[in-house]
Design an enzyme around this catalytic site. Sequence first.
Site, short mmCIF file in Angstrom:
data_model
loop_
_atom_site.label_atom_id
_atom_site.label_comp_id
_atom_site.label_asym_id
_atom_site.label_seq_id
_atom_site.Cartn_x
_atom_site.Cartn_y
_atom_site.Cartn_z
N GLU A 263 0.82 -1.21 0.00
CA GLU A 263 0.00 0.00 0.00
C GLU A 263 0.86 1.27 0.00
O GLU A 263 0.38 2.36 0.34
CB GLU A 263 -0.93 0.01 1.22
CG GLU A 263 -1.94 -1.11 1.27
CD GLU A 263 -3.03 -1.02 0.22
OE1 GLU A 263 -3.00 -0.04 -0.57
OE2 GLU A 263 -3.88 -1.91 0.17
N HIS B 191 -3.98 2.10 8.77
CA HIS B 191 -4.99 1.27 8.10
C HIS B 191 -5.09 -0.06 8.84
O HIS B 191 -4.08 -0.71 9.10
CB HIS B 191 -4.62 1.00 6.64
CG HIS B 191 -5.45 -0.10 6.03
ND1 HIS B 191 -6.82 -0.02 5.93
CD2 HIS B 191 -5.11 -1.33 5.56
CE1 HIS B 191 -7.29 -1.14 5.40
NE2 HIS B 191 -6.26 -1.94 5.17
N HIS C 221 -8.28 -3.36 10.23
CA HIS C 221 -9.52 -4.06 9.90
C HIS C 221 -10.45 -4.12 11.12
O HIS C 221 -10.59 -5.17 11.75
CB HIS C 221 -9.20 -5.47 9.41
CG HIS C 221 -8.47 -5.52 8.10
ND1 HIS C 221 -8.03 -6.70 7.55
CD2 HIS C 221 -8.11 -4.54 7.24
CE1 HIS C 221 -7.42 -6.44 6.40
NE2 HIS C 221 -7.46 -5.14 6.20
N HIS D 254 -13.53 -4.00 3.23
CA HIS D 254 -12.09 -4.19 3.38
C HIS D 254 -11.61 -3.79 4.77
O HIS D 254 -11.14 -4.64 5.53
CB HIS D 254 -11.36 -3.36 2.30
CG HIS D 254 -9.87 -3.49 2.33
ND1 HIS D 254 -9.07 -3.08 1.28
CD2 HIS D 254 -9.01 -3.93 3.28
CE1 HIS D 254 -7.80 -3.30 1.59
NE2 HIS D 254 -7.74 -3.80 2.80
#
Length: 264
Positions: A118, A141, A143, A213
């Site tokens: 990423e 980032h 989850h 996502h």
Amino acid sequence: MSDIKLPVEVQKELKQISTVAGYLWQREWAERNAGNISMNLTSFFNKEDLKGIGTERPFEFPKGAAGFVLFITGTGCYLRDLVDNLESVSCILLINDDATGYSIVWGGKRENFGPTCELISHSSIHLFNSIHNPENLAVVHTHPLELICMSHHELFDNEEELNRQIWMMCPEVKVFVPKGIHCTPYALSSTAALADVTIEAFKTRNVSLWEKHGATSTAPDVMKAWDFLDVANKGAKMLMMCWAAGFKPAGLSNEQLIELEQFT
């Protein structure tokens, strides 16, 4: 490569990153190699001292990112390893003056180490921040379970209503995530398209909820970025708990939500 002496301020930021990585793992938000963290450390270094350290590797960055010094986690690396093996699974890299490559100036000790896939998203967000929100140096980032579930719900198609229902669960959610959550449309991981939709999200919101996502936030430091995600997910979790118990929550009224804006 990792023998350079890190500024004290950078050492403090790295300690926070290790702490937050532990939080993400404990929450079950970082399964296997899920998630990544980066931070723009350019202001903490004299870039001339870093030139010539490490072998330059080709990579096409956004042109405006030339000269950035970024901390970033590694591809295939587990966030839980940031707690005890930071130098193995993450690095600090220097982007060259043409934005066509980078050199690792600290860390990256793991065999065949490379920055997260990423990297294009993170470098693009840091470029956007440097122009529009220069106080925001960190990007996280991960989850978050309940937020991801919300991205599969029909509310995801109505961003204003999704935020209203999450905000109404308790005053802290409205106060500490005042700009709310952006319902960011699905885009393939590690692509410029994902970078573009995430930058669009940060023009108006605190959290970018990547459809089906995960979620991403940006803030002045990693702990504040974690707080956005933690509080936003708490609102989503409480909302889903009410649904699971079979009732629609009363929630804060619109008037009460407006009243709370004085504290944001």
